[in-house]
Write a protein that holds these residues in place. Structure first.
Motif, PDB file in Angstrom:
ATOM      1  N   ASP A 131      16.426   8.890   5.490  1.00  0.00           N
ATOM      2  CA  ASP A 131      15.634   9.681   4.559  1.00  0.00           C
ATOM      3  C   ASP A 131      15.270   8.874   3.325  1.00  0.00           C
ATOM      4  O   ASP A 131      15.999   8.003   2.886  1.00  0.00           O
ATOM      5  CB  ASP A 131      16.418  10.929   4.115  1.00  0.00           C
ATOM      6  N   ILE A 132      14.116   9.241   2.766  1.00  0.00           N
ATOM      7  CA  ILE A 132      13.685   8.645   1.511  1.00  0.00           C
ATOM      8  C   ILE A 132      14.229   9.525   0.386  1.00  0.00           C
ATOM      9  O   ILE A 132      14.284  10.737   0.503  1.00  0.00           O
ATOM     10  CB  ILE A 132      12.148   8.536   1.474  1.00  0.00           C
ATOM     11  N   ASP A 133      14.693   8.918  -0.681  1.00  0.00           N
ATOM     12  CA  ASP A 133      15.302   9.618  -1.810  1.00  0.00           C
ATOM     13  C   ASP A 133      14.210  10.062  -2.785  1.00  0.00           C
ATOM     14  O   ASP A 133      13.113   9.518  -2.793  1.00  0.00           O
ATOM     15  CB  ASP A 133      16.285   8.661  -2.492  1.00  0.00           C
ATOM     16  N   ALA A 134      14.511  11.015  -3.645  1.00  0.00           N
ATOM     17  CA  ALA A 134      13.541  11.495  -4.631  1.00  0.00           C
ATOM     18  C   ALA A 134      13.255  10.448  -5.701  1.00  0.00           C
ATOM     19  O   ALA A 134      12.174  10.428  -6.275  1.00  0.00           O
ATOM     20  CB  ALA A 134      14.047  12.787  -5.279  1.00  0.00           C
ATOM     21  N   THR A 135      14.202   9.549  -5.956  1.00  0.00           N
ATOM     22  CA  THR A 135      14.017   8.575  -7.033  1.00  0.00           C
ATOM     23  C   THR A 135      14.095   7.121  -6.587  1.00  0.00           C
ATOM     24  O   THR A 135      13.817   6.223  -7.382  1.00  0.00           O
ATOM     25  CB  THR A 135      15.073   8.790  -8.144  1.00  0.00           C
ATOM     26  N   THR A 136      14.464   6.857  -5.359  1.00  0.00           N
ATOM     27  CA  THR A 136      14.540   5.478  -4.867  1.00  0.00           C
ATOM     28  C   THR A 136      14.028   5.405  -3.428  1.00  0.00           C
ATOM     29  O   THR A 136      14.060   6.394  -2.699  1.00  0.00           O
ATOM     30  CB  THR A 136      15.977   4.924  -4.884  1.00  0.00           C
ATOM     31  N   PHE A 137      13.576   4.236  -3.065  1.00  0.00           N
ATOM     32  CA  PHE A 137      13.217   3.996  -1.667  1.00  0.00           C
ATOM     33  C   PHE A 137      13.286   2.503  -1.389  1.00  0.00           C
ATOM     34  O   PHE A 137      13.198   1.678  -2.291  1.00  0.00           O
ATOM     35  CB  PHE A 137      11.816   4.531  -1.321  1.00  0.00           C
ATOM     36  N   THR A 138      13.455   2.179  -0.135  1.00  0.00           N
ATOM     37  CA  THR A 138      13.308   0.816   0.365  1.00  0.00           C
ATOM     38  C   THR A 138      12.490   0.919   1.639  1.00  0.00           C
ATOM     39  O   THR A 138      12.883   1.612   2.579  1.00  0.00           O
ATOM     40  CB  THR A 138      14.667   0.153   0.660  1.00  0.00           C
ATOM     41  N   LEU A 139      11.346   0.275   1.647  1.00  0.00           N
ATOM     42  CA  LEU A 139      10.468   0.278   2.810  1.00  0.00           C
ATOM     43  C   LEU A 139      10.771  -0.935   3.668  1.00  0.00           C
ATOM     44  O   LEU A 139      11.010  -2.036   3.157  1.00  0.00           O
ATOM     45  CB  LEU A 139       9.010   0.245   2.369  1.00  0.00           C
TER      46      LEU A 139
ATOM     47  N   ASP B 105       0.823  -1.210   0.000  1.00  0.00           N
ATOM     48  CA  ASP B 105       0.000   0.000   0.000  1.00  0.00           C
ATOM     49  C   ASP B 105       0.860   1.264   0.000  1.00  0.00           C
ATOM     50  O   ASP B 105       0.650   2.177  -0.804  1.00  0.00           O
ATOM     51  CB  ASP B 105      -0.935   0.000   1.211  1.00  0.00           C
ATOM     52  N   VAL B 106       1.821   1.324   0.899  1.00  0.00           N
ATOM     53  CA  VAL B 106       2.698   2.505   0.968  1.00  0.00           C
ATOM     54  C   VAL B 106       3.508   2.636  -0.311  1.00  0.00           C
ATOM     55  O   VAL B 106       3.676   3.738  -0.849  1.00  0.00           O
ATOM     56  CB  VAL B 106       3.609   2.437   2.218  1.00  0.00           C
ATOM     57  N   SER B 107       3.987   1.513  -0.836  1.00  0.00           N
ATOM     58  CA  SER B 107       4.745   1.537  -2.086  1.00  0.00           C
ATOM     59  C   SER B 107       3.893   2.076  -3.235  1.00  0.00           C
ATOM     60  O   SER B 107       4.361   2.898  -4.029  1.00  0.00           O
ATOM     61  CB  SER B 107       5.246   0.137  -2.413  1.00  0.00           C
TER      62      SER B 107
ATOM     63  N   LEU C 270      10.693  -3.886   0.940  1.00  0.00           N
ATOM     64  CA  LEU C 270      10.206  -3.750  -0.424  1.00  0.00           C
ATOM     65  C   LEU C 270      10.806  -2.475  -1.001  1.00  0.00           C
ATOM     66  O   LEU C 270      10.746  -1.422  -0.373  1.00  0.00           O
ATOM     67  CB  LEU C 270       8.681  -3.671  -0.446  1.00  0.00           C
ATOM     68  N   SER C 271      11.394  -2.569  -2.203  1.00  0.00           N
ATOM     69  CA  SER C 271      12.017  -1.406  -2.832  1.00  0.00           C
ATOM     70  C   SER C 271      11.114  -0.847  -3.921  1.00  0.00           C
ATOM     71  O   SER C 271      10.105  -1.447  -4.285  1.00  0.00           O
ATOM     72  CB  SER C 271      13.380  -1.771  -3.427  1.00  0.00           C
ATOM     73  N   GLN C 272      11.509   0.302  -4.463  1.00  0.00           N
ATOM     74  CA  GLN C 272      10.739   0.928  -5.538  1.00  0.00           C
ATOM     75  C   GLN C 272      10.726   0.065  -6.794  1.00  0.00           C
ATOM     76  O   GLN C 272       9.821   0.151  -7.604  1.00  0.00           O
ATOM     77  CB  GLN C 272      11.274   2.337  -5.859  1.00  0.00           C
ATOM     78  N   ALA C 273      11.703  -0.808  -6.944  1.00  0.00           N
ATOM     79  CA  ALA C 273      11.777  -1.699  -8.098  1.00  0.00           C
ATOM     80  C   ALA C 273      10.990  -2.993  -7.872  1.00  0.00           C
ATOM     81  O   ALA C 273      10.982  -3.862  -8.735  1.00  0.00           O
ATOM     82  CB  ALA C 273      13.233  -2.034  -8.405  1.00  0.00           C
TER      83      ALA C 273
ATOM     84  N   GLN D 117       4.488   5.360  -5.452  1.00  0.00           N
ATOM     85  CA  GLN D 117       4.572   5.297  -6.917  1.00  0.00           C
ATOM     86  C   GLN D 117       3.611   6.302  -7.565  1.00  0.00           C
ATOM     87  O   GLN D 117       3.940   6.908  -8.581  1.00  0.00           O
ATOM     88  CB  GLN D 117       4.264   3.875  -7.420  1.00  0.00           C
ATOM     89  N   ARG D 118       2.421   6.478  -6.973  1.00  0.00           N
ATOM     90  CA  ARG D 118       1.489   7.495  -7.482  1.00  0.00           C
ATOM     91  C   ARG D 118       2.103   8.891  -7.372  1.00  0.00           C
ATOM     92  O   ARG D 118       1.952   9.714  -8.279  1.00  0.00           O
ATOM     93  CB  ARG D 118       0.169   7.429  -6.739  1.00  0.00           C
ATOM     94  N   CYS D 119       2.790   9.147  -6.275  1.00  0.00           N
ATOM     95  CA  CYS D 119       3.456  10.451  -6.112  1.00  0.00           C
ATOM     96  C   CYS D 119       4.530  10.630  -7.181  1.00  0.00           C
ATOM     97  O   CYS D 119       4.652  11.704  -7.764  1.00  0.00           O
ATOM     98  CB  CYS D 119       4.085  10.569  -4.730  1.00  0.00           C
TER      99      CYS D 119
END
Length: 142
Positions: free
Chosen positions: A96-104, A48-50, A125-128, A54-56
């Motif tokens: 911090d969360i990055d503008a182009t990548t994240f790992t939850l 859900d958070v991912s 879970l990562s952005q990929a 992704q919508r953002c």
């Protein structure tokens, strides 16, 4: 001759011992089953958070845009609670969360049944879409 009916103390103690043995085996198995089913809360919350992040990114080309509420709440070490409040979701393990990548990362809340989950201590879970876990059975957590 009078016939007595009932159980002897020995018979009663054997039944109590059998119930104790069965309980000693069944309870840990039951708790493991509960923990395994509660991992669905972490998986659903991570997804859900991912998806909200992704919508953002789709709308603003950044996971931490000022108009992105979930990105701002995770940025700077913030957390989000899972639906059942069994896990807390943090970005990059609290960084911090990055503008182009994240790992939850989903971490069990202390004091819940999930806090004793040694097989899958944390889920990531990562952005990929890369899924990960820590624990003694990390390969089977997802």
């Amino acid at each position: 001759m009078k016939i007595q009916k009932g159980f002897t103390l020995i018979e009663l103690m054997i039944v109590v011992a059998i119930i104790g043995i069965i309980s000693a085996i069944a309870y840990p198995s039951y708790m493991e089953s509960v923990r395994k089913s509660n991992r669905a809360d972490a998986k659903a919350s991570l997804n859900d958070v991912s998806q909200r992040l992704q919508r953002c990114f789709t709308a603003y080309n950044s996971y931490v845009h000022d108009s992105c509420a979930v990105g701002k709440s995770l940025d700077g070490g913030g957390t989000v609670s899972s639906g059942e409040n069994l896990y807390t979701i943090a970005a990059d393990g609290g960084d911090d969360i990055d503008a182009t990548t994240f790992t939850l990362t989903a971490t069990p809340v202390v004091g819940t049944s999930q806090a004793g989950d040694k097989k899958c201590e944390t889920l990531t879970l990562s952005q990929a879409g890369v899924q990960g876990a820590t624990g003694s059975d990390a390969a089977n957590c997802w």
